[in-house]
Design an enzyme around this catalytic site. Sequence first.
Site, PDB file in Angstrom:
ATOM      1  N   ARG A 242       0.819  -1.223   0.000  1.00 26.89           N
ATOM      2  CA  ARG A 242       0.000   0.000   0.000  1.00 26.89           C
ATOM      3  C   ARG A 242       0.849   1.268   0.000  1.00 26.89           C
ATOM      4  NH1 ARG A 242      -2.303  -3.579  -1.415  1.00 26.89           N
ATOM      5  NH2 ARG A 242      -4.264  -4.477  -0.695  1.00 26.89           N
TER       6      ARG A 242
ATOM      7  N   SER B 178     -11.367  -0.562   2.247  1.00 30.02           N
ATOM      8  CA  SER B 178     -10.767  -1.075   3.480  1.00 30.02           C
ATOM      9  C   SER B 178     -10.164   0.097   4.256  1.00 30.02           C
ATOM     10  CB  SER B 178      -9.676  -2.092   3.166  1.00 30.02           C
ATOM     11  OG  SER B 178     -10.215  -3.230   2.531  1.00 30.02           O
TER      12      SER B 178
ATOM     13  N   GLU C 105      -5.450   2.877   6.409  1.00 29.54           N
ATOM     14  CA  GLU C 105      -5.066   2.879   4.993  1.00 29.54           C
ATOM     15  C   GLU C 105      -5.566   4.167   4.338  1.00 29.54           C
ATOM     16  OE1 GLU C 105      -6.486   0.171   1.297  1.00 29.54           O
ATOM     17  OE2 GLU C 105      -5.458  -0.910   2.889  1.00 29.54           O
TER      18      GLU C 105
END
Length: 291
Positions: free
Chosen positions: A160, A210, A280
Site C-alpha cells: 500500500r 478497506s 489505509e
Amino acid sequence: MEIAEQEPMRFHTTFRTGGPARWFCPVSSVSDILDVLRFADEKKAGLFVIGKGSNLLVSDDGLSGVVMEIGDGFRKMTVDGDRIIAEAGASLSAVAAAARNYGLSGLEFASGIPGTLGGGISMNAGAYDGEMKDVVESVDVIRKGELLRLNGEEMHFSYRSSRCHEEELIITGAVLHLTPGDPAEIGKKMQELNERRREKQPLKYPSAGSTFKRPEGYFAGKLIQDAGLKGYSVGDAQVSEKHAGFVINRGNASSEDIYRLIMHVVQEVEKNSGVRLEPEVRIWGSFSEER
C-alpha cells in the site's frame, strides 16, 4: 485551467464528507497540471492531489490549499499488443475492462477497485492476491515541474505504498504490461471476484474501501470484530456489520464522526490484542484531537 473556490469536498470523496477546498482545480492535460503547480506556488498554498477520492477522509473544516483533481478529463488509454498505455485519471475498472476486451490478463483483481489508475499506482492498490506493482512497467510523473518516466523498480512499490509517498510525485500516466489470455476466462474471473466483493463488502454505503492496512500476521477485520466493535457507531459513522474492516457512512456522518470512530477502533484493538492498526485511508485537514 479551471479554478473553483470553496468547493465542497463531499462531492469529491467516496465517504461523501468533507468541507470546502480553498481552490479546486480539475485538470485534463499535463499543461493544466503545470499551470496548477504555478498557481499553488504563486499563492504559497499547499497542494493536494486527488483522483476519485476513494481512499480519502477530508476534515469538515476543509482544506486551505489547492486541490488538483486528476479525474475524468485525464482518462485516455490505448492498447498496444500486451500493453495498456493509460492516463492517470482513467478509472481502474475501465482499464481492467479494456484489458478483458483485448484478452489481456493480470488486472482482474482491479476490476472492482473504485479509484483511478494514478491513485491505484500511488498506493500500490491490491486485492485478491494482486497488486499494481505486478503489472506496472513504467510510470510517467511530474517531479518539481519536470516530466520523468520511472520503471516499476524505480517506483519503490511496497504494501500500500510507493515512491509517491517518499517524494512529491504527480502521476500523469502509466504503461501496464499484461499477459495474453482468453477474454471469456478473464471476464469470468472478474465476475467471480466482483461477486465475492458484493457478498462480503458493504458496497451500498459510502466508504473509503478497506479502512485499515493489514497488520503483518493478522487480518484487520478479525481484530476489530474480536474487540467487539462490529456495528459500533459514532453518529452516522459505523464499523460495518457486514465486514468489520470497513467504516461506512450510514447517511449523515460527518468527517469528524468517521475520524473519531477510526481512532476509537485503533485504541480498542490495541487494548484488546496489542496490535496497533494503521489507517489505509489518507486523512487530510484538522480534526478535534489535533486542535
